[in-house]
Design an enzyme around this catalytic site. Structure first.
Site, PDB file in Angstrom:
ATOM      1  CD  GLU A 172     -32.163  46.575  -6.219  1.00  0.00           C
ATOM      2  OE1 GLU A 172     -31.548  46.800  -7.267  1.00  0.00           O
ATOM      3  OE2 GLU A 172     -31.664  45.979  -5.247  1.00  0.00           O
TER       4      GLU A 172
ATOM      5  CE  LYS B  36     -29.443  55.740  -7.856  1.00  0.00           C
ATOM      6  NZ  LYS B  36     -29.872  55.033  -9.053  1.00  0.00           N
TER       7      LYS B  36
ATOM      8  CG  HIS C 108     -24.599  53.862  -7.882  1.00  0.00           C
ATOM      9  ND1 HIS C 108     -24.564  52.745  -7.092  1.00  0.00           N
ATOM     10  CD2 HIS C 108     -25.844  53.868  -8.430  1.00  0.00           C
ATOM     11  CE1 HIS C 108     -25.723  52.117  -7.166  1.00  0.00           C
ATOM     12  NE2 HIS C 108     -26.515  52.776  -7.976  1.00  0.00           N
TER      13      HIS C 108
ATOM     14  CG  HIS D 186     -26.651  52.531  -2.313  1.00  0.00           C
ATOM     15  ND1 HIS D 186     -25.465  53.084  -2.700  1.00  0.00           N
ATOM     16  CD2 HIS D 186     -26.720  51.334  -2.961  1.00  0.00           C
ATOM     17  CE1 HIS D 186     -24.844  52.264  -3.556  1.00  0.00           C
ATOM     18  NE2 HIS D 186     -25.587  51.196  -3.713  1.00  0.00           N
TER      19      HIS D 186
ATOM     20  CG  ASP E 110      -0.380  40.700 -13.565  1.00  0.00           C
ATOM     21  OD1 ASP E 110      -1.201  40.971 -12.661  1.00  0.00           O
ATOM     22  OD2 ASP E 110       0.212  39.617 -13.646  1.00  0.00           O
TER      23      ASP E 110
ATOM     24  CE  LYS F 259     -29.956  42.664  -4.849  1.00  0.00           C
ATOM     25  NZ  LYS F 259     -29.930  43.867  -5.684  1.00  0.00           N
TER      26      LYS F 259
ATOM     27  CE  LYS G 243     -22.212  48.182  -2.579  1.00  0.00           C
ATOM     28  NZ  LYS G 243     -23.251  47.698  -3.482  1.00  0.00           N
TER      29      LYS G 243
ATOM     30  NE  ARG H  21      -4.947  38.705 -15.101  1.00  0.00           N
ATOM     31  CZ  ARG H  21      -5.196  37.754 -14.231  1.00  0.00           C
ATOM     32  NH1 ARG H  21      -4.394  37.588 -13.223  1.00  0.00           N
ATOM     33  NH2 ARG H  21      -6.252  36.978 -14.362  1.00  0.00           N
TER      34      ARG H  21
HETATM   35  C1  BG6 Z   1     -25.723  48.388  -5.992  1.00  0.00           C
HETATM   36  C2  BG6 Z   1     -26.020  47.074  -5.338  1.00  0.00           C
HETATM   37  O1  BG6 Z   1     -24.826  49.129  -5.214  1.00  0.00           O
HETATM   38  O2  BG6 Z   1     -26.929  49.125  -6.145  1.00  0.00           O
HETATM   39  C3  BG6 Z   1     -27.037  46.283  -6.140  1.00  0.00           C
HETATM   40  O3  BG6 Z   1     -24.822  46.326  -5.220  1.00  0.00           O
HETATM   41  C4  BG6 Z   1     -28.262  47.120  -6.402  1.00  0.00           C
HETATM   42  O4  BG6 Z   1     -27.380  45.091  -5.478  1.00  0.00           O
HETATM   43  C5  BG6 Z   1     -27.896  48.487  -6.962  1.00  0.00           C
HETATM   44  O5  BG6 Z   1     -29.089  46.426  -7.318  1.00  0.00           O
HETATM   45  C6  BG6 Z   1     -29.100  49.396  -7.046  1.00  0.00           C
HETATM   46  O6  BG6 Z   1     -28.763  50.570  -7.737  1.00  0.00           O
HETATM   47  P1  BG6 Z   1     -29.850  51.400  -8.540  1.00  0.00           P
HETATM   48  O7  BG6 Z   1     -29.097  52.583  -9.036  1.00  0.00           O
HETATM   49  O8  BG6 Z   1     -30.357  50.501  -9.625  1.00  0.00           O
HETATM   50  O9  BG6 Z   1     -30.924  51.753  -7.556  1.00  0.00           O
END
Ligand code: BG6
Length: 480
Positions: free
Chosen positions: A209, A175, A171, A233, A87, A332, A141, A45
């Site tokens: 994490e 990897k 994602h 994931h 926009d 986490k 997402k 924007r």
């Molecule tokens: C994301 C989540 O999709 O993946 C995050 O929204 C998470 O909360 C992240 O931290 C972890 O990805 P990676 O590649 O660091 O394992």
């Protein structure tokens, strides 16, 4: 613009774009992988000149470059870059985009925006004649909060783009180690005869994490660990471990097999959630060697019943996996950052080594932080007297084996596949919806049963319920 192909990033000045997308495209350029003829067009924007956008991009690239910044590569990349203010909600502003794209016969629209802009962007692209047969769309997402909202988003995308032109990103599928899982399973004759309930006792998938929710409270509090990590994931990892060998490596062959796994997941509902799931929320504690505040205090937000940890015993009701528990766990503020898949084989049926503790073989595929594959085998300790057995690990470090150099960002591979118009590494609609059906069942069970998350101190492996869940089956987590 002279280029006849363009990748347009909506939300180009946002966090994902600056941290991941633009640096990934630069790295593809650096490695000579970004095909000639493709322009990169930032769209958002704010009114920015090409120059100002390039400056932002340069700063973002340098922040990620970690010793891999190359002036020549940047110059080549800079020549592809331009910017247009759009926009998303104003149809007229797509005329500017249309003008910027004039002459481009192929376009990729990457929606790095909040999902509530998907609808106006799709409608406006369509109205401007930009959603043509040679265009595709990439989405991130969160793709919904549950099955119903996911379907709404998919319907919106589907009105402008055919399914074959929709690229849903997970994602994790970008990897290296996740891709290697397919190679490991299907390029080695060795594993397949052992890859079933006859030889495998249990599978554990852990994505741990050390970070907390950081600045993402407003998103995260509405999602929790099950929607943020399991729905996408972790279920993708489970699919790659459990799927049947696809006939080919093309998009539909692979995705058909993944959908079958998701549809074979035994629904977890009603009272099952007490025995087969554990929910946790981190309180204050010590993470990464530093004192950490609890989840509820992250923004001074107060009480919340969102889980930051979840453990689940999943069962796949098909011939290959009947009776084999898949223990899934993510959270986490856990003690370490690690993602791994552990395949525990069954013990030998009869031991001839009396008095010796025979440990069953384990295959561990470590995705993060290092990429490693290890297989634990029982071995005789060298000695002239008697037979003393010990588990020994056969270790394969992929970094050492392939001297990989720079660790790639998962988005590099995904962007390249989108450019090549290959959907294999992207999630198909039915796959995504099947994952939501299973996750919705669990969330509904929690709600009906009033199952709130139990507290665990930051720096611990989740609440005690996570241990009870696995110990009830006579197993234990593979914590190192
Ligand atoms: C994301 C989540 O999709 O993946 C995050 O929204 C998470 O909360 C992240 O931290 C972890 O990805 P990676 O590649 O660091 O394992």
């Amino acid at each position: 613009m002279k280029a006849d192909r363009a990748i347009v990033i909506f939300g180009a000045t946002g966090d994902l774009s600056l941290r991941m997308l633009l640096p990934s495209l630069y790295f593809l350029e650096l490695d000579g992988l970004l095909p000639a003829g493709w322009a990169v067009l930032g769209a958002s924007r704010s009114a920015l000149s090409d120059e100002a956008f390039a400056e932002k991009t340069l700063a973002a690239v340098k922040a990620r470059a970690d010793g891999h910044f190359d002036e020549g590569a940047w110059k080549r990349f800079r020549a592809r870059l331009s910017y247009v203010a759009v926009d998303a909600e104003t149809p007229a502003s797509f005329e500017g985009l249309k003008a910027a794209l004039s002459g481009a016969r192929e376009a990729i629209y990457y929606l790095s925006t909040s999902p509530n802009l998907f609808e106006p962007i799709c409608a406006n692209l369509q109205a401007a004649g930009l959603a043509h047969d040679n265009s595709r769309i990439v989405v991130e997402k969160p793709m919904g909060h549950d099955l119903a909202s996911c379907r709404e988003i998919n319907d919106v995308l589907g009105t402008a783009f055919d399914e074959s032109r929709i690229f849903r990103i997970d994602h994790y599928l970008g990897k290296e180690a996740v891709q290697n899982l397919i190679a490991l399973r299907f390029a080695n004759a060795f594993f397949e005869p052992l890859w079933d309930h006859v030889s495998i006792e249990q599978v554990q998938i852990t994505v741990a994490e050390t970070v907390g929710v950081e600045g993402r409270w407003s998103y995260y509090d509405d999602y929790g660990a099950i929607r943020d990590m399991v729905q996408n994931h972790i279920l993708q990892l489970l699919c790659l471990v459990a799927m049947e060998p696809p006939a080919h490596l093309d998009a539909d062959s692979v995705r058909n097999e993944k959908v079958k796994v998701l549809r074979s997941l035994r629904p977890l509902s009603g009272r099952d959630v007490w025995n087969k799931t554990a929910r946790g929320q981190y309180g204050k504690g010590v993470a990464d060697g530093r004192t950490a505040i609890g989840y509820a205090d992250e923004t001074g937000g107060g009480e919340s019943d969102t889980e930051t940890f979840v453990a689940i015993r999943a069962d796949i009701d098909n011939w290959r996996w009947a009776g084999v528990p898949f223990y899934l766990r993510t959270g986490k503020r856990l003690p370490e950052r690690s993602s791994e898949i552990m395949i525990q084989f069954r013990a030998v049926p009869h031991s001839i080594f009396s008095g010796q503790d025979l440990r069953a073989n384990r295959l561990t595929i470590r995705l993060q932080p290092e990429e490693e594959i290890s297989l634990s085998l029982m071995n005789k300790t060298p000695s002239i007297e008697g037979v003393e057995l010990k588990p020994v690990s056969l270790n394969l470090s992929l970094d050492d084996a392939f001297k990989q150099g720079r660790r790639r960002i998962a988005y590099e591979r995904l962007l390249l596949e989108a450019i090549k118009n290959n959907t294999t590494l992207f999630v198909r609609r039915d796959e995504q919806e099947a994952a939501w059906i299973w996750v919705d069942g669990i969330v509904d069970g929690w709600k009906r049963q009033g199952m709130a998350p139990s507290a665990y101190p930051a720096g611990a492996w989740g609440p005690s319920a996570a241990y009870a869940l696995i110990e009830r089956d006579g197993h234990s987590w593979d914590d190192r």
